[in-house]
Every structure is written in C-alpha cells, then in structure tokens.
Design an enzyme around this catalytic site. Structure first.
Site, PDB file in Angstrom:
ATOM      1  N   ASP A  15      -5.446  -2.462  -6.052  1.00 31.08           N
ATOM      2  CA  ASP A  15      -4.258  -1.930  -6.726  1.00 31.08           C
ATOM      3  C   ASP A  15      -3.319  -3.037  -7.195  1.00 31.08           C
ATOM      4  OD1 ASP A  15      -4.905   0.708  -6.603  1.00 31.08           O
ATOM      5  OD2 ASP A  15      -3.552   1.206  -4.939  1.00 31.08           O
ATOM      6  N   ARG A  96       8.721  -2.963   5.322  1.00 31.73           N
ATOM      7  CA  ARG A  96       9.193  -2.990   3.922  1.00 31.73           C
ATOM      8  C   ARG A  96      10.474  -3.803   3.751  1.00 31.73           C
ATOM      9  NH1 ARG A  96       4.307  -2.486   2.962  1.00 31.73           N
ATOM     10  NH2 ARG A  96       3.424  -0.442   3.335  1.00 31.73           N
ATOM     11  N   ASP A 125       6.923   4.575   0.761  1.00 34.01           N
ATOM     12  CA  ASP A 125       7.083   3.131   0.613  1.00 34.01           C
ATOM     13  C   ASP A 125       7.738   2.745  -0.710  1.00 34.01           C
ATOM     14  OD1 ASP A 125       6.112   2.353   3.119  1.00 34.01           O
ATOM     15  OD2 ASP A 125       4.045   2.598   2.464  1.00 34.01           O
ATOM     16  N   SER A 177      -6.676   5.229   3.679  1.00 32.58           N
ATOM     17  CA  SER A 177      -5.633   4.333   3.199  1.00 32.58           C
ATOM     18  C   SER A 177      -4.958   3.742   4.433  1.00 32.58           C
ATOM     19  CB  SER A 177      -4.636   5.123   2.346  1.00 32.58           C
ATOM     20  OG  SER A 177      -3.451   4.394   2.209  1.00 32.58           O
TER      21      SER A 177
HETATM   22  N1  ARG Z   1       3.646   7.653   6.692  1.00 29.55           N
HETATM   23  C1  ARG Z   1       3.968   6.319   7.123  1.00 29.55           C
HETATM   24  C2  ARG Z   1       5.309   5.911   6.579  1.00 29.55           C
HETATM   25  O1  ARG Z   1       5.771   6.474   5.647  1.00 29.55           O
HETATM   26  C3  ARG Z   1       2.868   5.343   6.785  1.00 29.55           C
HETATM   27  C4  ARG Z   1       2.823   4.845   5.394  1.00 29.55           C
HETATM   28  C5  ARG Z   1       1.657   3.969   5.153  1.00 29.55           C
HETATM   29  N2  ARG Z   1       1.741   3.304   3.882  1.00 29.55           N
HETATM   30  C6  ARG Z   1       0.677   3.001   3.135  1.00 29.55           C
HETATM   31  N3  ARG Z   1       0.940   2.408   2.010  1.00 29.55           N
HETATM   32  N4  ARG Z   1      -0.547   3.321   3.448  1.00 29.55           N
HETATM   33  O2  ARG Z   1       5.920   5.006   7.099  1.00 29.55           O
END
Ligand code: ARG
Length: 404
Positions: A15, A96, A125, A177
């Site tokens: 990506d 993040r 995210d 993922s």
């Molecule tokens: N649901 C979790 C969160 O919002 C995990 C996110 C995982 N992110 C990813 N890009 N796979 O913090």
C-alpha cells in the site's frame, strides 16, 4: 520550479509503496518516506529503506522510536492501565501519535507542505494521523492516497504497482490485516470478519495456545518505581527490555489473547483479535500494586479517569487538552506506586498472587481476625448508627406513602 514535498508515513508494504509512486504521478510531489521503528516484527529495515527509494522516494528514513515510545507513550498508558472498552490496550492508537510527531518534525525540517499516510477510509488510524498532525501543525496539508485512489481491490493495486515498476512481494501475503509494535499485535480481516468464527491458530504469533502451554505455572516478580517497571525477579532492566521479556514469558504461557467486538470511532462495530502478552501482564501487575498503595477514593476516581484517558487516545485525541490534563492527574497518583508484584502465569491466565510496598496502606493489625486484631469494634457501632441515618430516614418516609 522545484516540486513541493510530502512526508509519507511508510511501512514497506505494498500500500505505502504504491502511495509513493501515486504521490509522484498524481500529485507531482517529491516524496520523503519515514518508517517509524516502534518495535514491529523485525523486518529488514535496510531493505525497506531501499524499497522506498526504488519506489521513487527522494529520501528514505528509518527512525528508531522504541525508547521514546516506551518512555513517553507506553509509560503513560501503563500509568493509566489503559484498556479501551475494558479490553484493548490501544496498540495502534498509541503508535500513531509518536509517528505523527516525527512526521511533523520532518516536514518542518524539509520544508514539506504535505504529510501523507497509507490508511484506508474506513478505520480509526486515518483519523489519528490527520487529527494528530493538525493538532501539532494546523497549516500542513494532508493527503490520504488510499482513501482517494480507485484501486479498490488488491488485484487492481498489484496491477497498478507492476505497471509502475513497484516491487510486488512474490509470496502470498497474510490473509489478515496486521499492525504491531512492542505493545502488542492487532489482527483484522479475512475469516475474522465473521464474529461467530473462533480465530484460527494461524492468527497468533506472540502467544501459544493455552491448551499447549506448560502444565506448571510460571511465577515472576515485577518491581515498580513510581509506576514504572524497573526490574524482573530483582534484575534491574529498562522498560523496553522488561516488556520484551514479558512478551516472551507471558506469551509462552498463553496469556494476552483478546477477541472482541470493538466500537470504532468511525461508527462501525468490528471484530478485533489482539495479542498483547507483555502489555496485559504489566497492566495486571500495575493495577495490583495500585490496589495496595492508593487511597480508596483516589483509586475509585482514578479508575474512571483511566477510561476517559483510553477513550481520548482511541479517539485520536492524544494531543488534546483533556488528555493532557488527565495525564497530569494520573501522574500525580504514581509516586507511591513503588514495590513488588508477584505474577502467576498459567494456561492463559495472568494473576497477581503477591504484592508489597514501602507505601502500602494495608495495615495487618486492622485487617486481621487473629490475635493481633487492633480494630476498634466499639467505634464501629457508633459509626454505623450515624452512617445509616440517611437511608433510615428514607425508609421511614417511604412507609408513609399512600399505597393507593
Ligand atoms: N482496531 C484497532 C484500533 O483502531 C487496531 C487498528 C489496526 N490498524 C491497522 N492498520 N491494521 O486501534
């Protein structure tokens, strides 16, 4: 005229590699790729750095953020015993803001007008990256290529990548993922999207199936100083090393798996699977020590503040004034959180089986039912007499109500 610059949060995956080329071709920008090392599974970082350059970046930087991550982010999460919806230790949500901080710093250093990330338009995210950047520098312009482009299927993305000379991994990628760092690992997609289906064995990497873990319990003592873990079994260690060690030991005992339906910030319920052996063991130990040293009302109030703190961090408000004010409150409770906690790890369970502290509020003479009992039972009678006045008065009043 020189092209404008964009700093991209780069992972080394398909990506974000496609993002580099897309930013060059569609937005006519020079791309500076940044990989934040927050303790994700060791990939070959030199290889990733080169991959960004091969995909067209003018500069490619790998920054080791692990120590800063532990010191300024994970310590606060541990102080707050942070568990979103009572379960999720905020693995991605914590990483993040530190990446954002470095993106913004690099954008200033390189006079880049743009920051970009490779998140989709459906998750939390994207919100964390963009709200985070705007909280630190409201003038930077944001680009979310994956949200904008029309390469909606994996196949069309691979086709685009091949047509544009981007290296495409030959091995079939994971059906899930994944996002990971030193605080844990997150898994979504594939069969996990069916909330009725048990997560298959191949989802897990940091934890052993509890059915296959040792038949004897593992005990270890974690020592804390002012809320920060400083030793395991009397061996002084840095927070990062303690976490690494606990990830291994707790994971080997099957501890740290989480399977939950989570309420995303963007309005979607999603099925999430996590494994966070070290983080959950530390939170368990830290909570156990707080029970011993924090005064009752302070502890009760702190537990409510912890939920607000977790919500702020989950909801992209790491840099918000509320989150910072809660940090100050939480930090004010930690100086007495020093002492030792004995953890028992056994077949997927992590429990506190012992605790001691120089700041303990536990008074044996008050607590014991044995010979040394020093509790004043006579005082109890008077206390109860007055303490019950309100509810007694209420009961008398209720009995005067007209029953009809
Ligand atoms: N649901 C979790 C969160 O919002 C995990 C996110 C995982 N992110 C990813 N890009 N796979 O913090």
């Amino acid at each position: 005229m020189a092209r404008e610059k964009v700093v991209l949060a780069y992972s080394g995956g398909l990506d974000t590699s496609v993002c580099i080329k897309w930013l060059i071709e569609e937005k006519h920008l020079d791309v500076i790729a940044l990989v934040g090392d927050v303790g994700q599974k060791r990939q070959n970082l030199d290889f990733i750095r080169q991959k960004a350059l091969d995909s067209g970046a003018i500069e490619s930087l790998i920054i080791d953020m692990r120590e800063e991550f532990a010191r300024d982010y994970l310590t606060k999460a541990l102080f707050a015993n942070a568990l979103y919806e009572g379960k999720y230790p905020l693995v991605s949500a914590l990483s993040r803001p530190i990446i954002v901080k470095h993106l913004v710093r690099l954008a200033a250093e390189h006079k880049a007008a743009y920051i970009a990330h490779g998140c989709t338009g459906k998750g939390n995210d994207q919100v964390r990256f963009e709200v985070g950047v705007r909280s630190l520098d409201p003038d930077i312009k944001l680009i979310a290529p994956v949200r904008e482009w029309d390469l909606t299927t994996r196949d069309s993305e691979i086709e685009w990548a091949q047509a544009h000379g981007i290296p495409v991994p030959v091995t079939k990628g994971s059906p899930y993922s994944i996002d990971d760092n030193i605080w844990g690992r997150t898994m979504e997609c594939g069969i996990l999207e069916d909330p009725w289906v048990e997560p298959p064995a191949d989802v897990f990497e940091l934890t052993i199936d509890p059915a296959k873990t040792p038949d004897v319990a593992t005990y270890l003592t974690v020592s804390f100083k002012a809320g920060v873990p400083v030793a395991i079994d009397n061996q002084q260690m840095e927070f990062l090393d303690i976490l690494t060690e606990l990830n291994a030991v707790a994971g080997a005992n099957g501890c740290g798996r989480i399977d939950m339906i989570e309420n995303r910030l963007v309005g979607v319920k999603s099925r999430e699977v996590y494994e966070c052996p070290g983080a959950l063991a530390l939170i368990c130990a830290h909570q156990g020590l707080e029970e011993l040293v924090l005064e009752r009302d302070l502890l009760r109030y702190k537990r409510t503040v912890e939920q607000d703190w977790a919500n702020c961090v989950y909801d992209a408000y790491w840099f918000s004034p509320l989150k910072q004010a809660l940090d100050a409150f939480i930090a004010s409770t930690q100086p007495v959180v020093s002492g030792d906690v004995r953890l028992k790890l056994f077949k997927g369970h992590c429990s506190v089986v012992g605790r001691r502290s120089d700041y303990s509020l536990y008074d044996f003479k008050l607590a014991t039912y044995g010979e040394q009992d020093g509790f004043d039972r006579d005082a109890a009678a008077g206390f109860i007499e007055i303490y019950g006045l309100y509810t007694e008065a209420w009961a008398r009043q209720q009995s005067r109500l007209d029953p009809s």
